[in-house]
Design a protein around this motif. Structure first.
Motif, PDB file in Angstrom:
ATOM      1  N   ILE A 168      -2.233  -8.699  12.573  1.00 23.37           N
ATOM      2  CA  ILE A 168      -2.273  -9.931  11.780  1.00 23.37           C
ATOM      3  C   ILE A 168      -3.132  -9.719  10.544  1.00 23.37           C
ATOM      4  O   ILE A 168      -2.755 -10.103   9.426  1.00 23.37           O
ATOM      5  CB  ILE A 168      -2.799 -11.107  12.636  1.00 23.37           C
ATOM      6  CG1 ILE A 168      -1.773 -11.485  13.708  1.00 23.37           C
ATOM      7  CG2 ILE A 168      -3.123 -12.313  11.750  1.00 23.37           C
ATOM      8  CD1 ILE A 168      -2.286 -12.449  14.755  1.00 23.37           C
ATOM      9  N   LYS A 169      -4.277  -9.110  10.730  1.00 21.99           N
ATOM     10  CA  LYS A 169      -5.180  -8.822   9.607  1.00 21.99           C
ATOM     11  C   LYS A 169      -4.471  -7.933   8.573  1.00 21.99           C
ATOM     12  O   LYS A 169      -4.575  -8.164   7.368  1.00 21.99           O
ATOM     13  CB  LYS A 169      -6.439  -8.128  10.132  1.00 21.99           C
ATOM     14  CG  LYS A 169      -7.583  -8.131   9.173  1.00 21.99           C
ATOM     15  CD  LYS A 169      -8.861  -7.485   9.675  1.00 21.99           C
ATOM     16  CE  LYS A 169      -9.028  -7.344  11.156  1.00 21.99           C
ATOM     17  NZ  LYS A 169     -10.225  -6.614  11.563  1.00 21.99           N
ATOM     18  N   TRP A 170      -3.750  -6.932   9.033  1.00 20.92           N
ATOM     19  CA  TRP A 170      -3.011  -6.056   8.129  1.00 20.92           C
ATOM     20  C   TRP A 170      -1.976  -6.850   7.335  1.00 20.92           C
ATOM     21  O   TRP A 170      -1.888  -6.714   6.113  1.00 20.92           O
ATOM     22  CB  TRP A 170      -2.327  -4.930   8.911  1.00 20.92           C
ATOM     23  CG  TRP A 170      -1.421  -4.114   8.044  1.00 20.92           C
ATOM     24  CD1 TRP A 170      -1.767  -3.064   7.243  1.00 20.92           C
ATOM     25  CD2 TRP A 170      -0.013  -4.312   7.847  1.00 20.92           C
ATOM     26  NE1 TRP A 170      -0.670  -2.587   6.570  1.00 20.92           N
ATOM     27  CE2 TRP A 170       0.420  -3.343   6.926  1.00 20.92           C
ATOM     28  CE3 TRP A 170       0.919  -5.208   8.366  1.00 20.92           C
ATOM     29  CZ2 TRP A 170       1.741  -3.240   6.510  1.00 20.92           C
ATOM     30  CZ3 TRP A 170       2.235  -5.106   7.950  1.00 20.92           C
ATOM     31  CH2 TRP A 170       2.647  -4.135   7.035  1.00 20.92           C
ATOM     32  N   LEU A 171      -1.196  -7.683   8.024  1.00 18.08           N
ATOM     33  CA  LEU A 171      -0.158  -8.463   7.357  1.00 18.08           C
ATOM     34  C   LEU A 171      -0.769  -9.382   6.307  1.00 18.08           C
ATOM     35  O   LEU A 171      -0.275  -9.480   5.186  1.00 18.08           O
ATOM     36  CB  LEU A 171       0.654  -9.274   8.377  1.00 18.08           C
ATOM     37  CG  LEU A 171       1.809 -10.098   7.816  1.00 18.08           C
ATOM     38  CD1 LEU A 171       2.845  -9.207   7.143  1.00 18.08           C
ATOM     39  CD2 LEU A 171       2.447 -10.921   8.917  1.00 18.08           C
ATOM     40  N   LYS A 172      -1.844 -10.044   6.652  1.00 18.18           N
ATOM     41  CA  LYS A 172      -2.495 -10.960   5.701  1.00 18.18           C
ATOM     42  C   LYS A 172      -3.116 -10.214   4.529  1.00 18.18           C
ATOM     43  O   LYS A 172      -3.239 -10.776   3.432  1.00 18.18           O
ATOM     44  CB  LYS A 172      -3.540 -11.807   6.424  1.00 18.18           C
ATOM     45  CG  LYS A 172      -2.880 -12.823   7.349  1.00 18.18           C
ATOM     46  CD  LYS A 172      -3.870 -13.717   8.030  1.00 18.18           C
ATOM     47  CE  LYS A 172      -3.105 -14.748   8.874  1.00 18.18           C
ATOM     48  NZ  LYS A 172      -3.981 -15.705   9.493  1.00 18.18           N
ATOM     49  N   SER A 173      -3.467  -8.956   4.711  1.00 20.18           N
ATOM     50  CA  SER A 173      -4.053  -8.165   3.606  1.00 20.18           C
ATOM     51  C   SER A 173      -3.022  -7.843   2.526  1.00 20.18           C
ATOM     52  O   SER A 173      -3.382  -7.430   1.428  1.00 20.18           O
ATOM     53  CB  SER A 173      -4.680  -6.877   4.137  1.00 20.18           C
ATOM     54  OG  SER A 173      -3.675  -5.913   4.436  1.00 20.18           O
TER      55      SER A 173
ATOM     56  N   PRO B 263       0.847  -1.209   0.000  1.00 18.55           N
ATOM     57  CA  PRO B 263       0.000   0.000   0.000  1.00 18.55           C
ATOM     58  C   PRO B 263       0.878   1.252   0.000  1.00 18.55           C
ATOM     59  O   PRO B 263       2.004   1.250   0.515  1.00 18.55           O
ATOM     60  CB  PRO B 263      -0.772  -0.113   1.320  1.00 18.55           C
ATOM     61  CG  PRO B 263      -0.670  -1.540   1.734  1.00 18.55           C
ATOM     62  CD  PRO B 263       0.610  -2.062   1.155  1.00 18.55           C
ATOM     63  N   ASP B 264       0.357   2.327  -0.580  1.00 15.67           N
ATOM     64  CA  ASP B 264       1.114   3.582  -0.663  1.00 15.67           C
ATOM     65  C   ASP B 264       1.595   4.052   0.705  1.00 15.67           C
ATOM     66  O   ASP B 264       2.728   4.510   0.853  1.00 15.67           O
ATOM     67  CB  ASP B 264       0.267   4.683  -1.310  1.00 15.67           C
ATOM     68  CG  ASP B 264       0.022   4.431  -2.794  1.00 15.67           C
ATOM     69  OD1 ASP B 264       0.774   3.643  -3.402  1.00 15.67           O
ATOM     70  OD2 ASP B 264      -0.932   5.031  -3.340  1.00 15.67           O
ATOM     71  N   LYS B 265       0.743   3.943   1.713  1.00 11.48           N
ATOM     72  CA  LYS B 265       1.102   4.391   3.061  1.00 11.48           C
ATOM     73  C   LYS B 265       2.337   3.643   3.572  1.00 11.48           C
ATOM     74  O   LYS B 265       3.224   4.231   4.186  1.00 11.48           O
ATOM     75  CB  LYS B 265      -0.089   4.151   4.005  1.00 11.48           C
ATOM     76  CG  LYS B 265       0.091   4.759   5.377  1.00 11.48           C
ATOM     77  CD  LYS B 265      -1.027   4.359   6.312  1.00 11.48           C
ATOM     78  CE  LYS B 265      -2.282   5.135   6.097  1.00 11.48           C
ATOM     79  NZ  LYS B 265      -3.293   4.889   7.150  1.00 11.48           N
TER      80      LYS B 265
ATOM     81  N   LYS C  30       5.497   2.846  13.194  1.00 14.23           N
ATOM     82  CA  LYS C  30       6.474   3.684  12.487  1.00 14.23           C
ATOM     83  C   LYS C  30       6.779   3.162  11.088  1.00 14.23           C
ATOM     84  O   LYS C  30       6.845   3.931  10.134  1.00 14.23           O
ATOM     85  CB  LYS C  30       7.786   3.779  13.285  1.00 14.23           C
ATOM     86  CG  LYS C  30       7.693   4.657  14.492  1.00 14.23           C
ATOM     87  CD  LYS C  30       7.650   6.103  14.094  1.00 14.23           C
ATOM     88  CE  LYS C  30       7.843   7.000  15.275  1.00 14.23           C
ATOM     89  NZ  LYS C  30       7.838   8.407  14.893  1.00 14.23           N
ATOM     90  N   ILE C  31       7.005   1.844  10.951  1.00 13.64           N
ATOM     91  CA  ILE C  31       7.436   1.307   9.660  1.00 13.64           C
ATOM     92  C   ILE C  31       6.286   1.108   8.682  1.00 13.64           C
ATOM     93  O   ILE C  31       6.485   1.150   7.479  1.00 13.64           O
ATOM     94  CB  ILE C  31       8.260   0.008   9.811  1.00 13.64           C
ATOM     95  CG1 ILE C  31       9.015  -0.313   8.514  1.00 13.64           C
ATOM     96  CG2 ILE C  31       7.386  -1.161  10.233  1.00 13.64           C
ATOM     97  CD1 ILE C  31       9.994   0.751   8.057  1.00 13.64           C
ATOM     98  N   THR C  32       5.064   0.916   9.185  1.00 17.05           N
ATOM     99  CA  THR C  32       3.947   0.659   8.275  1.00 17.05           C
ATOM    100  C   THR C  32       3.129   1.898   7.956  1.00 17.05           C
ATOM    101  O   THR C  32       2.418   1.930   6.963  1.00 17.05           O
ATOM    102  CB  THR C  32       2.981  -0.389   8.864  1.00 17.05           C
ATOM    103  OG1 THR C  32       2.378   0.149  10.045  1.00 17.05           O
ATOM    104  CG2 THR C  32       3.701  -1.696   9.158  1.00 17.05           C
ATOM    105  N   GLY C  33       3.186   2.902   8.826  1.00 16.82           N
ATOM    106  CA  GLY C  33       2.339   4.066   8.661  1.00 16.82           C
ATOM    107  C   GLY C  33       0.918   3.823   9.148  1.00 16.82           C
ATOM    108  O   GLY C  33       0.063   4.692   9.056  1.00 16.82           O
ATOM    109  N   GLU C  34       0.649   2.643   9.674  1.00 14.09           N
ATOM    110  CA  GLU C  34      -0.679   2.283  10.190  1.00 14.09           C
ATOM    111  C   GLU C  34      -0.740   2.566  11.687  1.00 14.09           C
ATOM    112  O   GLU C  34       0.283   2.585  12.363  1.00 14.09           O
ATOM    113  CB  GLU C  34      -0.979   0.797   9.944  1.00 14.09           C
ATOM    114  CG  GLU C  34      -1.006   0.403   8.490  1.00 14.09           C
ATOM    115  CD  GLU C  34      -2.170   0.989   7.716  1.00 14.09           C
ATOM    116  OE1 GLU C  34      -3.161   1.449   8.338  1.00 14.09           O
ATOM    117  OE2 GLU C  34      -2.097   0.995   6.477  1.00 14.09           O
ATOM    118  N   ASP C  35      -1.955   2.747  12.188  1.00 13.30           N
ATOM    119  CA  ASP C  35      -2.150   2.981  13.618  1.00 13.30           C
ATOM    120  C   ASP C  35      -3.441   2.289  14.044  1.00 13.30           C
ATOM    121  O   ASP C  35      -4.530   2.772  13.784  1.00 13.30           O
ATOM    122  CB  ASP C  35      -2.233   4.481  13.900  1.00 13.30           C
ATOM    123  CG  ASP C  35      -2.287   4.803  15.381  1.00 13.30           C
ATOM    124  OD1 ASP C  35      -2.461   3.872  16.199  1.00 13.30           O
ATOM    125  OD2 ASP C  35      -2.153   5.984  15.730  1.00 13.30           O
TER     126      ASP C  35
END
Length: 184
Positions: A177-182, A32-34, A151-156
């Motif tokens: 986990i859901k993010w990684l699998k996506s 993803p861009d983020k 920090k590394i993913t830009g997700e919160d």
């Protein structure tokens, strides 16, 4: 019937562990861009901050950095890991997700003017009137892991507090986990 009852609890214990122990970073995927932006930003900051030390710090192994995250109270390694991860995110992200539920308190030393409000209020950290703020409790492995993932993913997906319950940490871990699998 008795034998079935003995086997069932063993399965439950192992099935709970399988949730994180089988995590792998996808090999061929478009990020993803983020996520791409976060990697780029952390790489640029690493080169700016650690240019003189890059011959050694950039080549620290994932095992070395995980050991520092898990056992070393020196803030330097957490700070370094925020940027070092730009080069090793594929190796370390699954390991950090596993650590989200680890409430072990490592402590924090040499944090300069870092602000973690709960630790300031509990008198475990000194407030100097200014400084960077961490929403995650960097005294704990769970807090460190979440901060680094953010920090590394830009997700919160939320923050780890010194008062976070195991249930809250499991919920946060499930979001990661859901993010990684996506990414697959």
């Amino acid at each position: 019937m008795r034998r079935l009852l003995i086997i069932l609890p063993v399965f439950v214990v192992f099935s709970g562990k399988a949730q994180t122990s089988d995590l792998e970073f996808p090999l061929h995927t478009k990020f993803p861009d983020k996520f791409q932006e976060a990697i780029k930003r952390q790489t640029e900051e690493y080169n700016r901050l650690f240019f003189k030390d890059s011959a050694t710090t950039r080549h620290y192994s994932t095992r070395f950095m995980l050991d520092k995250i898990d056992n070393d109270s020196n803030y330097y390694y957490i700070f370094l890991a925020e940027y070092w991860m730009a080069f090793y995110y594929k190796e370390i992200i699954p390991d950090l997700i596993q650590r989200i539920t680890n409430k072990k308190e490592v402590g924090l030393a040499n944090s300069a003017d870092l602000i973690i409000w709960e630790r300031v209020q509990s008198k475990q950290l000194t407030f100097y009137g200014h400084g960077g703020v961490s929403q995650d409790d960097l005294f704990t492995i769970a807090g460190r892991a979440n901060r680094l993932l953010t920090k590394i993913t830009g997700e919160d997906f939320g923050h780890v507090s010194m008062y976070s319950t195991q249930e809250q940490l499991v919920s946060l871990q499930n979001e990661w986990i859901k993010w990684l699998k996506s990414l697959r």
